[in-house]
Design an enzyme around this catalytic site. Structure first.
Site, mmCIF file in Angstrom:
data_model
loop_
_atom_site.group_PDB
_atom_site.id
_atom_site.type_symbol
_atom_site.label_atom_id
_atom_site.label_comp_id
_atom_site.label_asym_id
_atom_site.label_seq_id
_atom_site.Cartn_x
_atom_site.Cartn_y
_atom_site.Cartn_z
ATOM 1 N N ILE A 130 4.396 4.313 1.748
ATOM 2 C CA ILE A 130 4.852 2.971 1.389
ATOM 3 C C ILE A 130 4.947 2.797 -0.121
ATOM 4 C CG2 ILE A 130 2.540 1.973 1.432
ATOM 5 C CD1 ILE A 130 3.865 -0.568 2.641
ATOM 6 N N LYS A 131 4.043 3.452 -0.881
ATOM 7 C CA LYS A 131 4.069 3.278 -2.345
ATOM 8 C C LYS A 131 5.308 3.910 -2.964
ATOM 9 C CE LYS A 131 1.206 7.372 -3.198
ATOM 10 N NZ LYS A 131 -0.065 7.862 -3.744
#
Length: 257
Positions: A130-131
């Protein structure tokens, strides 16, 4: 038909068109005057004339790292360079989610892994986690995607089984280790295994990525697409939507026309 305009360029170092380049390499010899002479001899044989040794550093007792600066006479015709152009629109995260929700009507399943002995997960994590990378959110950020990141050193049979179990729409293969063309051998092995395990119309989309891949080799390696360095998660997401939804919709419309 108009002939393409030739665009001839030479390397730029200190002044335009001076042909100056910088080259770094390692020789398997201890650092001494003879090693430095060998480095200059190699540079000369590679077409650098004159060649200047600007840096030499011992790498343990048996190796030396060199940086050589010099002039080359070679020209490059930029108009003849072959590259893989992006042939799909780059969509926002919202547009990707909307297309999947409207057209697929379920989550798009992506399975990713570093295969073989490759333990470098930075690339696959940058695309999937997700980052993400450099301000670009990874595929886990997309609400209409379900992402399964298998991590590092995944055997090809295990990747195939995971893709089958998860009913993957797409499989992302990351390869950073390239010694003895390991990235090419592993990717060919994976593509052959997926062809054997799935019918032609059931096989997940296969995407390979890594800094040393030639994007023109997708057909030779048996994958649907290759992404090289600096690829963003958004580019991958847009490609998946285009390949799995948009193009298939157009194909269906053509058949029914």
């Amino acid at each position: 038909m108009t002939e393409p305009q030739h665009q001839i360029v030479r390397p730029y170092g200190d002044t335009t068109g001076d042909g100056m380049v910088q080259l770094s390499f390692t020789l398997p010899v201890p650092h001494d005057k003879r090693a430095e002479g060998a480095a200059l001899q190699l540079a000369g044989k590679m077409g650098m004339d004159p060649a200047m040794l600007v840096h030499a550093k011992a790498m343990g007792p048996d190796f030396t790292f060199f940086v050589v600066y010099g002039q080359v006479k070679h020209l490059v015709d930029v108009s003849t360079v072959q590259v893989v152009e992006r042939d799909f629109p780059e969509l926002s995260a919202a547009a990707v989610n909307q297309t999947i929700r409207k057209k697929l009507r379920r989550k798009l399943v992506v399975v990713g892994a570093c295969i073989g002995t490759d333990a470098h997960t930075v690339g696959i994590d940058a695309i999937l986690n997700i980052k993400g990378t450099a301000g670009h959110k990874g595929l886990e950020y997309y609400r209409e995607m379900r992402v399964v990141n298998l991590g590092a050193q995944v055997a090809v049979p295990d990747l195939v089984e995971a893709a089958r179990a998860e009913r993957a729409d797409a499989v992302l293969i990351s390869q950073v280790v390239t010694q003895r063309d390991a990235h090419l051998h592993n990717t060919r092995e994976a593509s052959a295994a997926f062809r054997e395990a799935f019918g032609a119309d059931k096989r997940p989309l296969l995407v390979a990525g890594g800094p040393r891949f030639d994007e023109l080799m997708s057909g030779e390696l048996g994958v649907d697409r290759i992404f090289g360095r600096s690829t963003t998660p958004g580019e991958v997401a847009s490609y998946l939507v285009d390949a799995l939804i948009t193009r298939r919709d157009r194909a269906k419309e053509t058949v029914h026309a």
